[in-house]
Design an enzyme around this catalytic site. Structure first.
Site, PDB file in Angstrom:
ATOM      1  N   ASN A   8       0.870  -1.180   0.000  1.00 26.32           N
ATOM      2  CA  ASN A   8       0.000   0.000   0.000  1.00 26.32           C
ATOM      3  C   ASN A   8       0.908   1.232   0.000  1.00 26.32           C
ATOM      4  O   ASN A   8       1.454   1.604   1.028  1.00 26.32           O
ATOM      5  CB  ASN A   8      -0.897  -0.039   1.254  1.00 26.32           C
ATOM      6  CG  ASN A   8      -1.783   1.184   1.367  1.00 26.32           C
ATOM      7  OD1 ASN A   8      -1.868   1.989   0.437  1.00 26.32           O
ATOM      8  ND2 ASN A   8      -2.446   1.328   2.507  1.00 26.32           N
ATOM      9  N   TRP A   9       1.049   1.836  -1.159  1.00 27.59           N
ATOM     10  CA  TRP A   9       1.968   2.981  -1.281  1.00 27.59           C
ATOM     11  C   TRP A   9       1.382   4.255  -0.690  1.00 27.59           C
ATOM     12  O   TRP A   9       2.064   5.280  -0.620  1.00 27.59           O
ATOM     13  CB  TRP A   9       2.320   3.212  -2.753  1.00 27.59           C
ATOM     14  CG  TRP A   9       3.288   2.217  -3.321  1.00 27.59           C
ATOM     15  CD1 TRP A   9       3.817   1.120  -2.685  1.00 27.59           C
ATOM     16  CD2 TRP A   9       3.858   2.222  -4.647  1.00 27.59           C
ATOM     17  NE1 TRP A   9       4.674   0.450  -3.520  1.00 27.59           N
ATOM     18  CE2 TRP A   9       4.717   1.106  -4.741  1.00 27.59           C
ATOM     19  CE3 TRP A   9       3.717   3.043  -5.749  1.00 27.59           C
ATOM     20  CZ2 TRP A   9       5.441   0.809  -5.893  1.00 27.59           C
ATOM     21  CZ3 TRP A   9       4.435   2.756  -6.911  1.00 27.59           C
ATOM     22  CH2 TRP A   9       5.292   1.648  -6.978  1.00 27.59           C
ATOM     23  N   LYS A  10       0.107   4.225  -0.355  1.00 28.12           N
ATOM     24  CA  LYS A  10      -0.574   5.420   0.186  1.00 28.12           C
ATOM     25  C   LYS A  10      -0.358   6.613  -0.763  1.00 28.12           C
ATOM     26  O   LYS A  10      -0.443   6.421  -1.977  1.00 28.12           O
ATOM     27  CB  LYS A  10      -0.107   5.685   1.614  1.00 28.12           C
ATOM     28  CG  LYS A  10      -0.261   4.417   2.478  1.00 28.12           C
ATOM     29  CD  LYS A  10      -0.099   4.632   3.940  1.00 28.12           C
ATOM     30  CE  LYS A  10      -0.239   3.305   4.664  1.00 28.12           C
ATOM     31  NZ  LYS A  10      -0.204   3.424   6.096  1.00 28.12           N
ATOM     32  N   HIS A 108      -9.638   1.289   4.785  1.00 25.86           N
ATOM     33  CA  HIS A 108      -8.377   1.495   5.502  1.00 25.86           C
ATOM     34  C   HIS A 108      -8.609   2.495   6.642  1.00 25.86           C
ATOM     35  O   HIS A 108      -9.379   3.450   6.493  1.00 25.86           O
ATOM     36  CB  HIS A 108      -7.303   2.014   4.546  1.00 25.86           C
ATOM     37  CG  HIS A 108      -5.942   1.987   5.146  1.00 25.86           C
ATOM     38  ND1 HIS A 108      -5.521   2.946   6.038  1.00 25.86           N
ATOM     39  CD2 HIS A 108      -4.924   1.100   5.037  1.00 25.86           C
ATOM     40  CE1 HIS A 108      -4.290   2.651   6.442  1.00 25.86           C
ATOM     41  NE2 HIS A 108      -3.903   1.528   5.842  1.00 25.86           N
ATOM     42  N   GLU A 110      -6.962   4.884   7.698  1.00 20.65           N
ATOM     43  CA  GLU A 110      -6.694   6.297   7.368  1.00 20.65           C
ATOM     44  C   GLU A 110      -7.889   6.931   6.664  1.00 20.65           C
ATOM     45  O   GLU A 110      -8.171   8.115   6.863  1.00 20.65           O
ATOM     46  CB  GLU A 110      -5.420   6.396   6.511  1.00 20.65           C
ATOM     47  CG  GLU A 110      -4.173   6.175   7.361  1.00 20.65           C
ATOM     48  CD  GLU A 110      -3.004   5.556   6.612  1.00 20.65           C
ATOM     49  OE1 GLU A 110      -3.023   5.496   5.381  1.00 20.65           O
ATOM     50  OE2 GLU A 110      -2.053   5.111   7.303  1.00 20.65           O
ATOM     51  N   GLU A 180      -5.769  -4.861  10.821  1.00 21.25           N
ATOM     52  CA  GLU A 180      -4.805  -3.772  10.941  1.00 21.25           C
ATOM     53  C   GLU A 180      -5.127  -2.943  12.180  1.00 21.25           C
ATOM     54  O   GLU A 180      -5.887  -1.957  12.087  1.00 21.25           O
ATOM     55  CB  GLU A 180      -4.884  -2.854   9.711  1.00 21.25           C
ATOM     56  CG  GLU A 180      -4.385  -3.473   8.448  1.00 21.25           C
ATOM     57  CD  GLU A 180      -3.678  -2.442   7.567  1.00 21.25           C
ATOM     58  OE1 GLU A 180      -2.524  -2.674   7.205  1.00 21.25           O
ATOM     59  OE2 GLU A 180      -4.277  -1.392   7.286  1.00 21.25           O
ATOM     60  N   GLY A 186       1.848   2.343  10.986  1.00 15.11           N
ATOM     61  CA  GLY A 186       2.761   3.485  10.863  1.00 15.11           C
ATOM     62  C   GLY A 186       3.414   3.923  12.159  1.00 15.11           C
ATOM     63  O   GLY A 186       3.956   5.027  12.228  1.00 15.11           O
ATOM     64  N   SER A 226       3.121  -1.890  10.707  1.00 12.00           N
ATOM     65  CA  SER A 226       4.551  -1.903  11.029  1.00 12.00           C
ATOM     66  C   SER A 226       5.243  -3.225  10.694  1.00 12.00           C
ATOM     67  O   SER A 226       6.113  -3.691  11.448  1.00 12.00           O
ATOM     68  CB  SER A 226       4.763  -1.538  12.503  1.00 12.00           C
ATOM     69  OG  SER A 226       4.256  -0.246  12.763  1.00 12.00           O
ATOM     70  N   GLY A 247       2.762  -0.964   4.428  1.00 14.79           N
ATOM     71  CA  GLY A 247       2.811   0.454   4.083  1.00 14.79           C
ATOM     72  C   GLY A 247       4.244   0.904   3.900  1.00 14.79           C
ATOM     73  O   GLY A 247       4.865   0.681   2.855  1.00 14.79           O
TER      74      GLY A 247
END
Ligand code: PGA
Length: 266
Positions: A8-10, A108, A110, A180, A186, A226, A247
């Protein structure tokens, strides 16, 4: 079955040039890797520049981890729930499918946090993705406070029940669950292996009750939060996860290639 590794490159990298560089370094690094299916989920603007074999409706039926021509696939980080129309700024699941995407990350943390996505919206997105013959990667996970108050199981159960509303039995094996925990995403503080395994068992049990125990055995459950090249293989081997959602470590080609290679070591 092969492990499913989702990058997941965000909202990274900042240019198409950077995205191509990253993609090509990863591709080169894992050229001969066979035991994992790697899925790159770049930001939307880069999707059409990435050349991957297109997934057809029949290729979807092979299922995640099934026999594929290439072990490299492409996915998106989000989609809208409507097929087309006046929805400025949104991307439909069929647009993603037509670009060659096989997977789409939905719910997700976020997006739940910054875009106020609710369980109801996430449910609509999962259903729309399934209609377009994409594999939704359905993210769930508790925050630190819920965990400290001993509410993790109740919270996960509620996210699962609401997210899967009106989803028929025949579709359940096409949904990939990603555990998650928000406090692990993160932060550099991953969930430990034993607890991750317990959460995986809990998710399977919940699906077993909602559908059938047999179907629950067929779903794939990933861990994310992480993960790095040092801990990745323990989530597969110790915590018995079917794959990982990655991530930060997926943005560093060397680290990501190392992570994948570590997974394939005996
Ligand atoms: P992280 O992110 O690996 O940087 O913790 C995981 C995710 O958000 O999917």
């Amino acid at each position: 079955m092969r492990s499913l590794i989702i990058a997941n490159w965000k909202m990274n990298p900042q240019s198409l040039k950077g995205a191509k560089l990253l993609l090509n370094s990863v591709k080169r690094g894992i050229r001969n890797v066979k035991k994992v299916e790697v899925v790159i989920c770049p930001p939307f603007p880069y999707l059409s520049s990435f050349k991957f074999p297109r997934s057809t409706p029949s290729s979807r039926r092979k299922g995640p981890g099934g026999r594929q021509v290439s072990s490299f696939k492409i996915g998106a980080q989000n989609c809208f729930w409507e097929k087309k129309g006046a929805f400025s700024g949104e991307i439909s699941p069929s647009m993603l499918k037509n670009l060659g995407c096989k997977y789409v990350i939905i719910g997700h943390s976020e997006r739940r946090r910054y875009l106020a996505e609710t369980d109801e919206m996430i449910n609509k997105k999962i259903r729309a993705a399934l209609r377009a013959k994409l594999f939704p990667i359905f993210c769930i996970g508790e925050n630190r406070e819920q965990r400290d108050r001993g509410k993790t199981f109740d919270f996960l159960k509620s996210q699962i029940l609401k997210g899967l509303e009106k989803i028929p039995k025949k579709e359940i094996k096409n949904i990939i669950f990603a555990y998650e925990p928000i406090w692990a995403v993160g932060t550099g503080k991953p969930c430990d292996f034993t607890e991750t395994q317990i959460m995986g068992l809990f998710i399977r049990k919940t699906i077993g009750k909602l559908y059938t125990p047999r179907l629950a055995q067929k779903i794939r459950i990933l861990y994310g939060g992480s993960v790095n090249s040092q801990n990745a293989s323990d989530y597969i081997k110790e915590a018995k996860m079917d794959g990982l959602l990655i991530g930060a470590a997926s943005l560093d080609a060397k680290e990501f290639v190392k992570l994948i290679k570590n997974l394939t070591l005996k």
